[in-house]
Write an enzyme that holds these catalytic residues in place. Sequence first.
Site, PDB file in Angstrom:
ATOM      1  N   ASP A  96       0.875  -1.172   0.000  1.00  0.00           N
ATOM      2  CA  ASP A  96       0.000   0.000   0.000  1.00  0.00           C
ATOM      3  C   ASP A  96       0.914   1.223   0.000  1.00  0.00           C
ATOM      4  O   ASP A  96       1.712   1.399   0.928  1.00  0.00           O
ATOM      5  CB  ASP A  96      -0.838  -0.036   1.292  1.00  0.00           C
ATOM      6  CG  ASP A  96      -2.189   0.616   1.137  1.00  0.00           C
ATOM      7  OD1 ASP A  96      -2.248   1.663   0.475  1.00  0.00           O
ATOM      8  OD2 ASP A  96      -3.167   0.085   1.693  1.00  0.00           O
ATOM      9  N   ASP A 198      -2.902   4.717  -2.219  1.00  0.00           N
ATOM     10  CA  ASP A 198      -3.877   5.268  -1.279  1.00  0.00           C
ATOM     11  C   ASP A 198      -4.277   6.696  -1.666  1.00  0.00           C
ATOM     12  O   ASP A 198      -3.415   7.510  -2.022  1.00  0.00           O
ATOM     13  CB  ASP A 198      -3.235   5.283   0.119  1.00  0.00           C
ATOM     14  CG  ASP A 198      -4.170   5.803   1.183  1.00  0.00           C
ATOM     15  OD1 ASP A 198      -5.195   5.157   1.428  1.00  0.00           O
ATOM     16  OD2 ASP A 198      -3.879   6.874   1.767  1.00  0.00           O
ATOM     17  N   GLU A 255      -6.713   3.955  -5.497  1.00  0.00           N
ATOM     18  CA  GLU A 255      -7.941   4.290  -4.766  1.00  0.00           C
ATOM     19  C   GLU A 255      -8.376   5.649  -5.302  1.00  0.00           C
ATOM     20  O   GLU A 255      -7.806   6.675  -4.952  1.00  0.00           O
ATOM     21  CB  GLU A 255      -7.670   4.373  -3.262  1.00  0.00           C
ATOM     22  CG  GLU A 255      -8.964   4.498  -2.481  1.00  0.00           C
ATOM     23  CD  GLU A 255      -8.773   5.030  -1.053  1.00  0.00           C
ATOM     24  OE1 GLU A 255      -9.662   4.794  -0.239  1.00  0.00           O
ATOM     25  OE2 GLU A 255      -7.763   5.696  -0.750  1.00  0.00           O
ATOM     26  N   HIS A 328     -11.124  -2.508   4.353  1.00  0.00           N
ATOM     27  CA  HIS A 328     -10.898  -2.113   5.747  1.00  0.00           C
ATOM     28  C   HIS A 328     -11.579  -0.785   6.104  1.00  0.00           C
ATOM     29  O   HIS A 328     -11.486  -0.358   7.257  1.00  0.00           O
ATOM     30  CB  HIS A 328      -9.389  -2.010   6.007  1.00  0.00           C
ATOM     31  CG  HIS A 328      -8.755  -0.920   5.206  1.00  0.00           C
ATOM     32  ND1 HIS A 328      -8.532  -1.022   3.851  1.00  0.00           N
ATOM     33  CD2 HIS A 328      -8.336   0.314   5.549  1.00  0.00           C
ATOM     34  CE1 HIS A 328      -8.002   0.101   3.407  1.00  0.00           C
ATOM     35  NE2 HIS A 328      -7.866   0.928   4.420  1.00  0.00           N
ATOM     36  N   ASP A 329     -12.203  -0.136   5.129  1.00  0.00           N
ATOM     37  CA  ASP A 329     -12.927   1.117   5.404  1.00  0.00           C
ATOM     38  C   ASP A 329     -14.442   0.924   5.362  1.00  0.00           C
ATOM     39  O   ASP A 329     -15.191   1.885   5.534  1.00  0.00           O
ATOM     40  CB  ASP A 329     -12.574   2.181   4.348  1.00  0.00           C
ATOM     41  CG  ASP A 329     -11.116   2.604   4.404  1.00  0.00           C
ATOM     42  OD1 ASP A 329     -10.526   2.579   5.500  1.00  0.00           O
ATOM     43  OD2 ASP A 329     -10.569   2.966   3.340  1.00  0.00           O
TER      44      ASP A 329
HETATM   45  C1  NOJ Z   1      -7.810   5.547   2.508  1.00  0.00           C
HETATM   46  C2  NOJ Z   1      -7.525   4.375   3.396  1.00  0.00           C
HETATM   47  O1  NOJ Z   1      -8.144   3.237   2.862  1.00  0.00           O
HETATM   48  C3  NOJ Z   1      -8.030   4.749   4.775  1.00  0.00           C
HETATM   49  O2  NOJ Z   1      -8.036   3.653   5.659  1.00  0.00           O
HETATM   50  C4  NOJ Z   1      -7.189   5.887   5.293  1.00  0.00           C
HETATM   51  O3  NOJ Z   1      -7.724   6.338   6.510  1.00  0.00           O
HETATM   52  C5  NOJ Z   1      -7.167   7.062   4.313  1.00  0.00           C
HETATM   53  N1  NOJ Z   1      -7.017   6.653   2.938  1.00  0.00           N
HETATM   54  C6  NOJ Z   1      -6.026   8.006   4.634  1.00  0.00           C
HETATM   55  O4  NOJ Z   1      -4.812   7.460   4.234  1.00  0.00           O
END
Ligand code: NOJ
Length: 564
Positions: A96, A198, A255, A328-329
């Site tokens: 990542d 990310d 992302e 994970h989000d």
């Molecule tokens: C996206 C990530 O998936 C998330 O978990 C993170 O808090 C934010 N970007 C900031 O890096």
Amino acid sequence: MKWWQNTIVYELYPNSFKDSDGDGYGDLKGITSELDHLKSLGVGAIWLTPVYVSPMGDNGYDVADYYSINPRYGTMEDMDELIEEAKKREIRIVMDLVFNHTSNECEWFKESASSRDNDKNDWYIWADPKEDGSVPNNWRGVFGGSVWTYCETRGQYYLHTFGDFQPDVNWENPKVRNALYDIANFWIDKGVGGFRLDAITYIKKPADMSDGPVDAPDNMVSVHSMTANTDGILDFLHEFKDQVQVGKDIFVVGEANGVPASELPLWVGENGVFDMIFEFSHVNVQFSGGEVWYNTKDWKLTELKKCFSDSQKATKDNGWYPVFLENHDQPRSINHFLPADADPVQGAKVLGMLMMTLRGTPFMYEGQEIGMTNIDWDNIKDYDDISSHNQFQMAKLNGLTTKQAMECVKRFSRDNSRTPMQWTDGENAGFTDGTPWLPVNSNYKTVNVASENENSGSVLCFYHQMKTLRDEHEVLKDGNYTELFQNSEKIYAYCRENAKEKIIILLNFTGEAVEVKMDDLGIESQTGFRILLSNCGGERASEVSKQTEKVNLYPYEAMCLQVD
Ligand code: NOJ
């Protein structure tokens, strides 16, 4: 097909996967010890969320040193061992890259913040206060509050799209960009198979950084609406591609919040910058805007299906689609996409079949393969996730009661997907011998890898069957996608077809039996339909093969039918 189009990616949250040393946090040795579990699922790449040195304000998305492993997770030797052991099993490790921001404990930031005339003076985004001393503009960060934090030593503010401990780096500076490419190339030299980038749509800031139109009672405007996908971003990313990716046998998935489907050809594929981008319309189907968890709406199956069909259409000729229902989000998919009274085992299989049979590379998330579900904690103090706390406050500021605000947190908290992996029905679900950093979900006695491996009707065994199905039917990887029965609010049906084969997927999203007339799907059969897989048991194969006109689906039945 490239190797990464032909495999399954497993997203692994290191804190929560497997603890080898009893400190309550998962670690690299723990991951290495469970590679065979991943191999059995057909996984060919593991995306590790950040494992670098970090103060862990956002569980690793605040990197202090991109060249070292967080001691919580082990050492660089452990990392080398993981890469090596995974390679023996034809699994590659995907890192990542958190390149929009660093931690405020990163040496780069410490130097940049130390004065206005150091070598890294312009490695971050600094701005003078407004005349009255207040913040440079009214942008609200993703985790709430202003995007600006004051730095005494410089007498200036620095910008942070996320938390105040996550300062954004200045991509306009070529030295910064080269330092980032060096990091990526260091990991490629170590043998990793790719990267997830990310928050990549935020790296370019607009030339005009003045106030934006207020969008909430806090008199601020979301930073997302002001900076996501700013013109000129692709120049940076083409440079990244040239410096990091070209000529290497790796994949890059971005992302990419804020990239509309119409711009996809610019982002992915031959002329784009990445191999795949994550698109979020389907996981946001129940939100009505404003990036707040309390602003939800009722949604219909046809809306969810449209999200997938739109992405399938958009990636048909441009790049490749990373299929995901969890990460994970996000909350767990069973709770996210199915009603509260849905059968969790059958429901997990319906969603699993969806993920494994859409066109694209499935991105399975840790625990999805055993049907893990949301937690149900009543007190905000029990939550670790920074955005849960922020969303709780925002909900209360906007007039919700504590109870109502907690309902939002319970539904959408990122901790839902971050509880420890459930390996056994023993103490702490076999995750750790110590005290787990987040409590184990109370359903671990039945939902766990060991028990499910022994139970042919389990979610896990169904995933094993789906892996075999994908291996045996190339069409599930390379075939076209056509949605069928588009207006149904009960069934998601589609066809995958290549020159050799045609497979129909029928997914019953309801707790009722549903009759599907094959005429309505435009399918004819003289001899009956051949079931390749159903989540209602092997005997379904002979029952359905006798039918020529219709198939009666059981509640939450998921079925793959071959049309000969
Ligand atoms: C996206 C990530 O998936 C998330 O978990 C993170 O808090 C934010 N970007 C900031 O890096």
